[in-house]
Design a protein around this motif. Structure first.
Motif, PDB file in Angstrom:
ATOM      1  N   ARG A  81       0.818  -1.222   0.000  1.00 21.29           N
ATOM      2  CA  ARG A  81       0.000   0.000   0.000  1.00 21.29           C
ATOM      3  C   ARG A  81       0.849   1.268   0.000  1.00 21.29           C
ATOM      4  NH1 ARG A  81      -5.275   1.268   3.828  1.00 21.29           N
ATOM      5  NH2 ARG A  81      -5.746   3.323   2.931  1.00 21.29           N
ATOM      6  N   TYR A  82       1.921   1.284   0.812  1.00 18.65           N
ATOM      7  CA  TYR A  82       2.694   2.515   0.982  1.00 18.65           C
ATOM      8  C   TYR A  82       4.083   2.459   0.355  1.00 18.65           C
ATOM      9  CZ  TYR A  82      -0.972   3.531   4.381  1.00 18.65           C
ATOM     10  OH  TYR A  82      -2.189   3.752   4.988  1.00 18.65           O
ATOM     11  N   GLY A  83       4.483   1.285  -0.092  1.00 18.84           N
ATOM     12  CA  GLY A  83       5.775   1.157  -0.744  1.00 18.84           C
ATOM     13  C   GLY A  83       6.853   0.629   0.187  1.00 18.84           C
ATOM     14  N   PRO A  84       7.883  -0.012  -0.377  1.00 20.47           N
ATOM     15  CA  PRO A  84       8.958  -0.593   0.439  1.00 20.47           C
ATOM     16  C   PRO A  84       9.769   0.442   1.214  1.00 20.47           C
ATOM     17  CG  PRO A  84       8.976  -1.477  -1.803  1.00 20.47           C
ATOM     18  CD  PRO A  84       8.030  -0.334  -1.803  1.00 20.47           C
ATOM     19  N   GLN A 127      13.312  -7.218  -0.808  1.00 24.50           N
ATOM     20  CA  GLN A 127      12.963  -8.207  -1.821  1.00 24.50           C
ATOM     21  C   GLN A 127      11.867  -7.692  -2.744  1.00 24.50           C
ATOM     22  OE1 GLN A 127      12.047 -11.633   0.569  1.00 24.50           O
ATOM     23  NE2 GLN A 127      14.145 -12.381   0.544  1.00 24.50           N
ATOM     24  N   VAL A 128      10.832  -7.090  -2.165  1.00 23.89           N
ATOM     25  CA  VAL A 128       9.769  -6.508  -2.983  1.00 23.89           C
ATOM     26  C   VAL A 128      10.336  -5.384  -3.846  1.00 23.89           C
ATOM     27  CG1 VAL A 128       7.575  -5.266  -2.947  1.00 23.89           C
ATOM     28  CG2 VAL A 128       7.991  -7.110  -1.304  1.00 23.89           C
ATOM     29  N   LEU A 129      11.170  -4.561  -3.241  1.00 23.41           N
ATOM     30  CA  LEU A 129      11.776  -3.433  -3.948  1.00 23.41           C
ATOM     31  C   LEU A 129      12.566  -3.907  -5.166  1.00 23.41           C
ATOM     32  CD1 LEU A 129      12.256  -0.310  -3.642  1.00 23.41           C
ATOM     33  CD2 LEU A 129      14.378  -0.909  -2.460  1.00 23.41           C
ATOM     34  N   ARG A 192      13.992   4.482  -3.925  1.00 23.04           N
ATOM     35  CA  ARG A 192      12.772   4.860  -4.640  1.00 23.04           C
ATOM     36  C   ARG A 192      11.924   3.603  -4.787  1.00 23.04           C
ATOM     37  NH1 ARG A 192      14.816   8.772  -3.339  1.00 23.04           N
ATOM     38  NH2 ARG A 192      15.188  10.722  -4.465  1.00 23.04           N
ATOM     39  N   ASN A 193      10.620   3.733  -4.612  1.00 25.30           N
ATOM     40  CA  ASN A 193       9.748   2.565  -4.550  1.00 25.30           C
ATOM     41  C   ASN A 193       9.685   1.770  -5.843  1.00 25.30           C
ATOM     42  OD1 ASN A 193       8.858   2.623  -1.840  1.00 25.30           O
ATOM     43  ND2 ASN A 193       7.423   4.276  -2.318  1.00 25.30           N
ATOM     44  N   LYS A 194       9.833   2.441  -6.978  1.00 25.23           N
ATOM     45  CA  LYS A 194       9.759   1.753  -8.265  1.00 25.23           C
ATOM     46  C   LYS A 194      10.511   2.567  -9.306  1.00 25.23           C
ATOM     47  CE  LYS A 194       5.093   3.624  -9.164  1.00 25.23           C
ATOM     48  NZ  LYS A 194       5.008   4.401  -7.912  1.00 25.23           N
ATOM     49  N   PRO A 195      10.940   1.928 -10.388  1.00 25.06           N
ATOM     50  CA  PRO A 195      11.743   2.642 -11.392  1.00 25.06           C
ATOM     51  C   PRO A 195      11.006   3.813 -12.027  1.00 25.06           C
ATOM     52  CG  PRO A 195      11.180   0.407 -12.129  1.00 25.06           C
ATOM     53  CD  PRO A 195      10.820   0.491 -10.692  1.00 25.06           C
ATOM     54  N   LEU A 200      12.169   5.557 -15.214  1.00 21.75           N
ATOM     55  CA  LEU A 200      12.848   4.398 -15.780  1.00 21.75           C
ATOM     56  C   LEU A 200      11.894   3.218 -15.883  1.00 21.75           C
ATOM     57  CD1 LEU A 200      16.109   4.692 -13.630  1.00 21.75           C
ATOM     58  CD2 LEU A 200      15.846   5.377 -16.026  1.00 21.75           C
ATOM     59  N   VAL A 201      12.386   2.133 -16.465  1.00 18.65           N
ATOM     60  CA  VAL A 201      11.654   0.871 -16.501  1.00 18.65           C
ATOM     61  C   VAL A 201      12.532  -0.190 -15.850  1.00 18.65           C
ATOM     62  CG1 VAL A 201      10.324   1.430 -18.564  1.00 18.65           C
ATOM     63  CG2 VAL A 201      12.556   0.327 -18.801  1.00 18.65           C
ATOM     64  N   PRO A 202      11.960  -1.342 -15.437  1.00 21.50           N
ATOM     65  CA  PRO A 202      12.776  -2.391 -14.808  1.00 21.50           C
ATOM     66  C   PRO A 202      13.966  -2.793 -15.671  1.00 21.50           C
ATOM     67  CG  PRO A 202      10.458  -2.891 -14.524  1.00 21.50           C
ATOM     68  CD  PRO A 202      10.526  -1.696 -15.433  1.00 21.50           C
TER      69      PRO A 202
END
Length: 425
Positions: A81-84, A127-129, A192-195, A200-202
Motif C-alpha cells: 500500500r505505501y511502498g517498500p 525483496q519486494v523493492l 525509490r519505490n519503483k523505477p 525508468l523501466v525495470p
C-alpha cells in the motif's frame, strides 16, 4: 565518424539507478548480522541478571518470533500500500531499538521485545523493492542484495565476538545500535519505490528472457506493474503451499543454527571465537551461494535451483551428525558442515521471493512474500526452541541434526513439485 561517445538514450541510462538500490539494500542487510543471535546466546545465558537455561532463552526467542510471524503478512500489506521505502525506514528504527533494548535489558520481557524488533529486518521490503526494479536480472539482483546478510556474518560476527571479549555483550549491543542508525538512516534517501519514480523501466531497458529454460513460466517487464494475484487466488495454487512448506523447513534449520551453533561448538571444548569463525565460514560460503544460485536461477527454472539448494543444506546436517558420532574430534567436519549450510543458508530467501514474483507477481507481491516469510519465521521459532529443548532432554543436539537433515530432503521434493499453475477462482 564522430569521435565523441553517444549519450545514452532515454531507455538505456548510462548507469541504471537500480544498482544504487541494490547497494543500499546490501549495506542495511549487512548490519543485521552484527548482532546475530548465535554470538550473544551464551553471554546472555551467563548474565547474572537472568540465570536461564538454554530451553528458557530459546522459548523467549520462540514466542517473539511467533508474534512476528503473525504480523508479517500485515507488514506485507503495508509494503503493497505505501511502498517498500516506508517499511525500510521502520526496519532501521526496529533494528536500532532491538540492540538498544538488548543492551539495557534487565528482565525477560526486555529480551522478548528486543528479539521481536530484531525480526523486523530490511529483507522483506528489499525483496519486494528489487522485484520491482529488476525482471530479466531478478535472480542476480536478489542474490547481490542478499549477499549483505552473509557478508555481515563473515565480517561482523568475529568483530562482535571480539568486542564482547573486551567490552562485554551489553556495550557491544549499544555500539551496534548507534552505528546501525547512523549508517542505515541516510541510505533511506537513496531508495525509490519503483523505477517509474525515476522515469525508468525495470532493468533499465526491456529485458529478454529467451535464455530461460521455460520462457512461459516467467513474467515480462510489464508484469512487474500488473496487479498480480491476490493472496486468496495464490492460496488456491498448490505451488503456493509447496513454497510455504520449503520456507517452514528452511526456517527450522536457520533458527537452530543461528541460535545454537556457537554454544554447540563450546560443548566440545572449542572456544567461543571458534564458534564465531563458524558463522564467518557460513557467511563466506553464503555469499557464493546467493550470487551463484541467483545467477543460475535467471537461466534455469528457479524452483529446481531452490530444490538443489535444499539438497546441499541436507548434507550439512548429516555431516554434523557424523561430527557428533565422532565425539567432535574432527573440527574440519564441523567447518565443512557450516560451509555447506552457509552455501544454502540465505540463498533460499531471494529464490523464494523471485518465485513469488514469477508465479503470482505484480503490485501485491509484498503481501504474498509476507505470508511465505511468516512460515519461515514460525520455522525459526520452532528451530530455536526445539534445539534448546532437545539439548535439555537428551544432553545433545544429535536428534535435531538428524531430523533436520531428513526435513531438508523433504523440502527438495516440495521445491521440485512447484509449477506455474492457473489459480482456481
Amino acid at each position: 565518424m564522430s569521435i565523441h561517445p553517444k549519450s545514452p538514450g532515454p531507455d538505456k541510462p548510462r548507469f541504471f539507478y537500480g544498482w544504487y538500490i541494490i547497494a543500499a539494500s546490501l549495506v542495511m542487510l549487512l548490519l543485521v548480522n552484527a548482532v546475530g543471535v548465535g554470538i550473544f546466546f551464551k553471554p546472555i545465558l551467563e548474565d547474572d541478571k537472568f540465570n536461564w537455561d538454554r530451553a528458557t532463552l530459546s522459548s523467549v526467542y520462540m514466542y517473539a518470533s511467533l508474534l512476528f510471524a503473525l504480523v508479517t503478512p500485515l507488514l506485507g500489506r503495508l509494503i503493497d500500500r505505501y511502498g517498500p521505502r516506508l517499511m525500510l525506514s521502520i526496519s532501521v528504527v526496529a533494528q536500532t531499538l532491538s540492540s538498544l533494548l538488548n543492551g539495557l535489558a534487565s528482565a525477560m520481557w526486555h529480551i522478548f521485545f528486543a528479539r521481536f524488533f530484531y525480526e523486523i529486518k530490511p529483507y522483506q521490503s528489499s525483496q519486494v523493492l528489487i522485484n520491482r526494479w529488476f525482471v530479466g536480472l531478478r535472480g542476480l539482483a536478489q542474490g547481490i542484495a542478499a549477499a549483505g546478510m552473509p557478508l555481515g556474518a563473515l565480517l561482523l560476527s568475529p568483530l562482535s565476538q571480539y568486542l564482547i571479549i573486551i567490552w562485554g555483550w551489553r556495550p557491544t549491543m549499544l555500539f551496534w545500535a548507534g552505528l546501525t542508525l547512523a549508517v542505515s538512516l541516510p541510505l533511506i534517501f537513496i531508495i525509490r519505490n519503483k523505477p517509474e519514480d525515476k522515469g525508468l523501466v525495470p532493468d533499465g531497458s526491456l529485458p529478454t528472457v529467451s535464455s530461460r529454460e521455460n520462457e512461459s513460466s516467467y513474467p515480462s517487464a510489464a508484469a512487474a506493474e500488473s496487479p498480480g494475484r491476490t493472496l486468496s487466488q495464490a492460496a488456491k495454487s498448490g505451488s503456493f503451499w509447496f513454497l510455504s512448506a520449503t520456507q517452514l523447513i528452511c526456517g527450522i534449520g536457520c533458527g537452530f543454527m543461528m541460535t545454537h551453533i556457537v554454544i554447540f561448538a563450546t560443548d566440545f571444548n572449542y572456544s567461543e571465537m571458534i564458534g564465531a569463525t563458524l558463522l564467518s565460514v557460513q557467511g563466506g560460503f553464503n555469499i557464493l551461494g546467493v550470487l551463484l544460485m541467483g545467477h543460475i536461477s535467471d537461466k534455469y527454472a528457479r524452483h529446481k535451483v531452490l530444490g538443489w539448494t535444499h539438497f546441499i543444506r541436507s548434507l550439512a546436517f548429516f555431516i554434523a551428525v557424523t561430527f557428533i558420532l565422532l565425539d567432535g574430534a574432527n573440527l574440519w567436519l564441523l567447518y565443512l558442515s557450516m560451509a555447506l549450510f552457509g552455501f544454502g543458508w540465505f540463498t533460499t530467501s531471494p529464490l523464494t521471493s523471485g518465485l513469488v514474483a514469477d508465479l503470482f507477481g505484480g503490485l501485491r507481491m509484498g503481501t504474498i512474500i509476507g505470508v511465505t516469510m511468516s512460515y519461515h519465521t514460525v520455522g525459526m521459532a520452532l528451530g530455536a526452541y526445539a534445539g534448546g529443548l532437545t539439548f535439555q532432554i537428551t544432553g545433545s543436539y544429535y536428534a535435531f541434526f538428524l531430523t533436520q537433515g531428513i526435513l531438508e530432503m523433504l523440502a527438495v521434493g516440495f521445491a521440485f513439485a512447484i509449477r506455474r499453475q492457473k489459480a482456481r477462482v
